[in-house]
Design a protein around this motif. Structure first.
Motif, PDB file in Angstrom:
ATOM      1  N   VAL A   1     -25.220 -88.271 104.516  1.00 55.06           N
ATOM      2  CA  VAL A   1     -26.262 -86.897 105.030  1.00 55.06           C
ATOM      3  C   VAL A   1     -24.621 -86.904 106.196  1.00 55.06           C
ATOM      4  N   LEU A   2     -23.837 -85.773 106.389  1.00 51.59           N
ATOM      5  CA  LEU A   2     -23.209 -85.274 107.181  1.00 51.59           C
ATOM      6  C   LEU A   2     -23.536 -84.405 108.216  1.00 51.59           C
ATOM      7  N   PRO A   3     -24.033 -84.898 109.554  1.00 48.59           N
ATOM      8  CA  PRO A   3     -24.810 -84.083 110.625  1.00 48.59           C
ATOM      9  C   PRO A   3     -24.198 -82.851 110.948  1.00 48.59           C
ATOM     10  N   PRO A   4     -25.044 -81.957 111.239  1.00 53.99           N
ATOM     11  CA  PRO A   4     -24.189 -80.532 111.772  1.00 53.99           C
ATOM     12  C   PRO A   4     -23.756 -80.363 112.412  1.00 53.99           C
ATOM     13  N   GLY A   5     -22.333 -80.359 113.011  1.00 49.04           N
ATOM     14  CA  GLY A   5     -21.100 -80.091 113.406  1.00 49.04           C
ATOM     15  C   GLY A   5     -20.140 -80.790 113.113  1.00 49.04           C
ATOM     16  N   LYS A   6     -20.400 -81.894 112.391  1.00 42.42           N
ATOM     17  CA  LYS A   6     -18.706 -83.224 112.030  1.00 42.42           C
ATOM     18  C   LYS A   6     -18.288 -82.036 110.908  1.00 42.42           C
ATOM     19  N   ARG A   7     -16.992 -83.070 110.938  1.00 48.78           N
ATOM     20  CA  ARG A   7     -15.885 -82.385 110.782  1.00 48.78           C
ATOM     21  C   ARG A   7     -15.684 -83.842 109.339  1.00 48.78           C
ATOM     22  N   VAL A   8     -15.187 -83.523 107.771  1.00 49.52           N
ATOM     23  CA  VAL A   8     -14.503 -83.901 107.372  1.00 49.52           C
ATOM     24  C   VAL A   8     -13.981 -84.163 107.143  1.00 49.52           C
ATOM     25  N   GLY A   9     -12.172 -84.661 107.821  1.00 48.72           N
ATOM     26  CA  GLY A   9     -11.109 -84.187 107.575  1.00 48.72           C
ATOM     27  C   GLY A   9     -10.151 -84.595 106.252  1.00 48.72           C
ATOM     28  N   ARG A  10      -9.377 -83.578 105.839  1.00 50.38           N
ATOM     29  CA  ARG A  10      -8.224 -83.661 104.744  1.00 50.38           C
ATOM     30  C   ARG A  10      -8.036 -84.794 104.025  1.00 50.38           C
ATOM     31  N   MET A  11      -8.581 -85.283 102.885  1.00 48.95           N
ATOM     32  CA  MET A  11      -8.677 -85.842 102.117  1.00 48.95           C
ATOM     33  C   MET A  11      -9.664 -87.125 102.952  1.00 48.95           C
ATOM     34  N   GLU A  12      -9.903 -87.303 103.420  1.00 46.25           N
ATOM     35  CA  GLU A  12     -10.903 -88.795 104.127  1.00 46.25           C
ATOM     36  C   GLU A  12     -12.527 -88.559 102.661  1.00 46.25           C
ATOM     37  N   LEU A  13     -12.679 -89.897 102.859  1.00 46.00           N
ATOM     38  CA  LEU A  13     -14.298 -90.417 102.381  1.00 46.00           C
ATOM     39  C   LEU A  13     -14.593 -90.751 103.838  1.00 46.00           C
ATOM     40  N   TRP A  14     -16.047 -89.984 103.011  1.00 44.46           N
ATOM     41  CA  TRP A  14     -17.046 -90.164 104.406  1.00 44.46           C
ATOM     42  C   TRP A  14     -18.750 -90.470 104.101  1.00 44.46           C
ATOM     43  N   MET A  15     -19.125 -91.449 104.253  1.00 47.14           N
ATOM     44  CA  MET A  15     -20.065 -92.253 103.781  1.00 47.14           C
ATOM     45  C   MET A  15     -21.402 -93.063 104.519  1.00 47.14           C
TER      46      MET A  15
END
Length: 173
Positions: free
Chosen positions: A123-137
């Protein structure tokens, strides 16, 4: 063009002739699908109170919901984006080559930059930013690592394979 397209308050979906919409999907209102874009079975793209734009060759897989925030935040999906089965994409921006895993949720004002990956179930919360080539979990999603070009290349095979598969479905149905 195929699949159920529904006007809403005078706005009708605009679908490139090379795009494919599964017959059980619902594409409603102010929605634009670019060349080769494909929307799979039981998806809902509801552009009723703002716009949804899906770029060329992007795939929105089975059971996904795409919506907007009334008059404030559209949903903008770039080119060659993959959105896995049963995702929720709400009033956010997914740049070119973004990859959203199965069952993931991207909330209002969030951004996934080019080549960014949100893992399945995250779940990516409101307003968050996953950067270029980043893996989020995770829930809430957090940065796990920056992907190498080699590791990211595996994700890049999905969009063209879905364009080809959509053509097979179009021909078969």
């Amino acid at each position: 063009m195929s699949g159920p397209l529904f006007p809403f308050e005078g706005k009708t979906p605009v679908v490139d002739p090379t795009a494919w919409v599964a017959p059980t999907a619902a594409v409603i209102g102010d929605v634009t699908l670019g060349p080769g874009a494909n929307v799979w079975y039981n998806c809902v793209l509801r552009g009723d109170t703002d716009r949804i734009v899906v770029g060329a060759r992007s795939n929105i897989q089975d059971g996904t919901i795409v919506h907007v925030t009334a008059g404030r935040l559209p949903t903008l999906i770039g080119e060659d984006v993959t959105i896995g089965h049963a995702a929720i994409i709400h009033a956010c921006t997914l740049h070119d080559r973004a990859f959203i895993g199965m069952g993931a949720t991207v909330l209002d004002g969030a951004v996934v930059e080019e080549g960014g990956v949100l893992a399945a179930g995250s779940v990516l919360p409101p307003g968050k930013r996953v950067g270029r080539m980043e893996l989020w979990m995770g829930n809430p999603a957090k940065l796990v690592q920056v992907l190498t070009e080699e590791r990211r290349a595996g994700f890049d095979r999905t969009a063209p394979s879905y364009v080809a598969l959509a053509q097979r479905h179009r021909n078969s149905l």
